[in-house]
Design a protein around this motif. Structure first.
Motif, short mmCIF file in Angstrom:
data_model
loop_
_atom_site.label_atom_id
_atom_site.label_comp_id
_atom_site.label_asym_id
_atom_site.label_seq_id
_atom_site.Cartn_x
_atom_site.Cartn_y
_atom_site.Cartn_z
N LEU A 218 26.61 13.43 66.54
CA LEU A 218 25.91 14.49 65.82
C LEU A 218 26.22 15.86 66.43
O LEU A 218 26.39 16.84 65.71
CB LEU A 218 24.40 14.23 65.84
CG LEU A 218 23.94 12.98 65.07
CD1 LEU A 218 22.45 12.78 65.25
CD2 LEU A 218 24.30 13.09 63.60
N ASN A 219 26.28 15.91 67.75
CA ASN A 219 26.61 17.18 68.40
C ASN A 219 28.03 17.62 68.07
O ASN A 219 28.29 18.80 67.83
CB ASN A 219 26.45 17.04 69.92
CG ASN A 219 24.99 16.94 70.34
OD1 ASN A 219 24.10 17.42 69.64
ND2 ASN A 219 24.74 16.30 71.46
N GLN A 220 28.95 16.67 68.02
CA GLN A 220 30.34 17.00 67.71
C GLN A 220 30.49 17.52 66.28
O GLN A 220 31.20 18.51 66.04
CB GLN A 220 31.22 15.76 67.91
CG GLN A 220 31.40 15.37 69.37
CD GLN A 220 32.02 13.99 69.54
OE1 GLN A 220 32.37 13.33 68.56
NE2 GLN A 220 32.12 13.54 70.77
N VAL A 221 29.81 16.88 65.35
CA VAL A 221 29.90 17.32 63.96
C VAL A 221 29.29 18.72 63.81
O VAL A 221 29.84 19.59 63.14
CB VAL A 221 29.20 16.32 63.02
CG1 VAL A 221 29.13 16.86 61.60
CG2 VAL A 221 29.93 14.98 63.03
N ALA A 222 28.15 18.94 64.47
CA ALA A 222 27.51 20.25 64.40
C ALA A 222 28.39 21.34 65.01
O ALA A 222 28.48 22.45 64.50
CB ALA A 222 26.15 20.20 65.11
N ASP A 223 29.07 21.01 66.11
CA ASP A 223 29.95 21.98 66.75
C ASP A 223 31.18 22.28 65.89
O ASP A 223 31.67 23.41 65.85
CB ASP A 223 30.39 21.48 68.12
CG ASP A 223 29.25 21.48 69.14
OD1 ASP A 223 28.26 22.18 68.89
OD2 ASP A 223 29.37 20.78 70.16
N THR A 224 31.67 21.25 65.20
CA THR A 224 32.87 21.41 64.37
C THR A 224 32.57 22.24 63.12
O THR A 224 33.44 22.99 62.65
CB THR A 224 33.42 20.04 63.96
OG1 THR A 224 33.67 19.27 65.14
CG2 THR A 224 34.72 20.18 63.17
N TYR A 225 31.34 22.10 62.61
CA TYR A 225 30.96 22.82 61.39
C TYR A 225 29.71 23.66 61.68
O TYR A 225 28.60 23.34 61.21
CB TYR A 225 30.70 21.83 60.25
CG TYR A 225 31.89 20.94 59.96
CD1 TYR A 225 32.94 21.41 59.17
CD2 TYR A 225 31.97 19.66 60.48
CE1 TYR A 225 34.05 20.61 58.90
CE2 TYR A 225 33.08 18.85 60.22
CZ TYR A 225 34.10 19.34 59.44
OH TYR A 225 35.20 18.54 59.18
N PRO A 226 29.86 24.73 62.44
CA PRO A 226 28.69 25.52 62.87
C PRO A 226 27.95 26.21 61.73
O PRO A 226 26.79 26.58 61.89
CB PRO A 226 29.30 26.54 63.84
CG PRO A 226 30.74 26.65 63.43
CD PRO A 226 31.12 25.28 62.96
N ASP A 227 28.61 26.40 60.59
CA ASP A 227 27.95 27.07 59.47
C ASP A 227 27.19 26.10 58.56
O ASP A 227 26.52 26.53 57.61
CB ASP A 227 28.99 27.83 58.64
CG ASP A 227 29.62 28.97 59.41
OD1 ASP A 227 28.92 29.56 60.26
OD2 ASP A 227 30.80 29.28 59.18
N ALA A 228 27.32 24.81 58.83
CA ALA A 228 26.61 23.82 58.01
C ALA A 228 25.11 23.90 58.30
O ALA A 228 24.69 24.14 59.43
CB ALA A 228 27.12 22.42 58.30
N ILE A 229 24.30 23.73 57.27
CA ILE A 229 22.85 23.71 57.43
C ILE A 229 22.44 22.33 57.89
O ILE A 229 22.78 21.33 57.27
CB ILE A 229 22.16 24.08 56.11
CG1 ILE A 229 22.51 25.53 55.73
CG2 ILE A 229 20.64 23.92 56.23
CD1 ILE A 229 21.97 25.96 54.39
N SER A 230 21.72 22.28 59.00
CA SER A 230 21.47 20.99 59.65
C SER A 230 20.06 20.46 59.41
O SER A 230 19.06 21.07 59.82
CB SER A 230 21.71 21.09 61.15
OG SER A 230 21.45 19.85 61.77
N PHE A 231 20.01 19.32 58.73
CA PHE A 231 18.80 18.50 58.67
C PHE A 231 18.93 17.34 59.66
O PHE A 231 18.23 16.33 59.54
CB PHE A 231 18.61 17.92 57.27
CG PHE A 231 18.22 18.93 56.21
CD1 PHE A 231 16.93 19.39 56.11
CD2 PHE A 231 19.17 19.40 55.31
CE1 PHE A 231 16.57 20.31 55.12
CE2 PHE A 231 18.83 20.31 54.32
CZ PHE A 231 17.53 20.77 54.23
#
Length: 457
Positions: free
Chosen positions: A33-46
């Protein structure tokens, strides 16, 4: 003299020679989850179950440190040298804020905890590991936990070589009838079930809470079956006092409950401070009985030595600044979480209420709810959602140890503003409509879905 050059092999380890836990899919969940969030920093995270950041203020760290230092000087009578030593040196393995933790539990939860039974840990995660490590004696030992369950418990059990035996989850939390079935079946197979992990309030990941009658029944089961209960209460205080039933520990009169606490959601996650209340007596020592907390302290002394006194001081200062009430300290945050939860549930109804096969549950508090869909939800879908739709969630398979939950996703409501929630739900609905459209293609139908108990369309 000529020196012969020889080729020196670079050290290489075989994965088969490392601890078996490293090969388990559960160990990848948090990093993924951390890797995906770092790769796509502009994505809105739920996806992330983090506290709301809108009220963060760096000056509070210094203020809380000062409040705690004043406490040491004025209330405890420490000199300047002693105060400095308290913060700069290693400190007691059990911690330096056990008395404040005990006062907070009394104020907010009605729990009567002796400070000597409190071990302050490096987050609640260390507390889980210490407990499971202490309870495991041989390969017969196991722990019960609801399915799905918090991946941190699963990971701690893997590190402690303690099998987790799943218990079905009902619409209101752990299914007590199934708990008895699984407990007795395990014992019939020769297993020694040491404890049952449970989150009675707004459980991660499903968000449901155990009714008061079931809490009493669970304690009765624990007494009748000689079973310890490991109560995790990370989210219980983030609700109005009128809505909050008593914790298991507050109802426990026979020391059946080991209480796991965390300041990550109510104090400051960056401090990494948690604790365990372990007031059970341990017999068989030559010098007489000791507390389970003392045994856990021995393990901690060889694992992390102690929890950062500076981090403890910040948390201690926050407790003192709010008369040891985390309910009072989190009034603004609690209102945000309740507002966000209402907004997400209402937004799902507006966007997806008429979609066949799409359902969700409706918790009354906490950080999480679960959405069920008629198509596969896996890590590949998460990456697709991040790349093409700019939205993140958590595939529920991670909370089942990749054995179930393949058509479910967890939504966390805690970190977003109202505007970001609306944008995120639009993106999530677009993803779901895209996948539902693909199911209309002949031969693409994935079949019926078994929703979580208590889900609503």
């Amino acid at each position: 003299m000529e020196i012969l050059q020889t080729e020196i092999a670079v050290a290489e380890l075989d994965a088969a020679t490392l601890h078996a836990s490293l090969a388990d899919v559960s160990m990848e969940s948090m990093n993924l989850l951390n890797q995906v969030a770092d790769t796509y920093p502009d994505a809105i995270s739920f996806a992330a179950g983090r506290p709301y950041e809108g009220f963060y203020d760096v000056t509070q760290i210094h203020e809380y440190l000062q409040v705690f230092c004043d406490h040491l000087r004025t209330r405890l009578g420490l000199s300047e040298a002693q105060t400095a030593r308290t913060l700069f040196q290693y400190g007691a393995t059990k911690g330096i804020i056990g008395d404040l933790v005990a006062r907070s539990l009394a104020v907010d939860e009605g729990i009567d905890a002796d400070p000597s039974s409190v071990v302050v840990t490096v987050g609640c995660q260390e507390a889980m590991f210490l407990l499971l490590r202490a309870l495991r004696t041989d390969d017969r030992d196991a722990v019960l936990a609801p399915s799905p369950t918090y991946v941190g418990l699963t990971g701690a059990a893997l590190l402690a070589d303690m099998p987790v035996l799943p218990v079905r989850t009902s619409a209101h939390g752990i299914d007590l009838d199934d708990l008895l079935v699984q407990l007795r079946a395990a014992r019939a197979e020769g297993r020694r079930v040491r404890a049952c992990y449970v989150t009675p309030d707004f459980a991660n990941p499903v968000g449901v809470s155990l009714p008061l009658a079931d809490r009493h029944r669970l304690l009765d089961i624990a007494a009748a079956e000689d079973l310890l209960l490991l109560e995790d209460n990370a989210y219980g205080l983030l609700s109005s006092a009128a809505d909050r039933p008593p914790t298991l520990k507050a109802l426990d009169h026979h020391r059946r409950v080991v209480y796991l606490g965390s300041f990550a959601k109510t104090g400051m996650p960056g401090a990494r401070v948690g604790y365990v209340v372990a007031d059970q007596r341990v017999s068989g020592h030559s010098g007489g009985d000791v507390l389970l907390a003392d045994e856990l302290s021995k393990l901690k002394s060889m694992l992390t030595v102690n929890t950062s006194p500076i981090a403890q001081a910040v948390i201690g200062g926050k407790l003192l600044a709010h008369d040891c009430s985390l309910v009072a300290a989190n009034r603004q945050e609690t209102e945000v979480y309740r507002r966000n939860l209402r907004q997400v549930i209402g937004g799902l109804e507006q966007r997806l209420g008429d979609r066949a096969g799409v359902t969700w549950n409706a918790p009354t508090g906490g950080f999480f709810l679960v959405l069920t869909v008629p198509f596969t939800v896996d890590d590949a879908l998460l990456e697709h959602a991040a790349r093409h739709h700019g939205v993140l969630f958590t595939p529920m398979r991670h909370f089942y140890g990749a054995s179930a939950g393949f058509r479910q996703l967890r939504l966390s409501i805690s970190t977003l503003t109202c505007e970001r929630i609306e944008q995120g739900l639009d993106r999530l609905a677009a993803l779901i409509d895209e996948r539902l459209g693909e199911l209309d293609v002949p031969g693409a139908q994935e079949g019926a879905v078994e929703p979580l108990p208590g889900e609503v369309a």
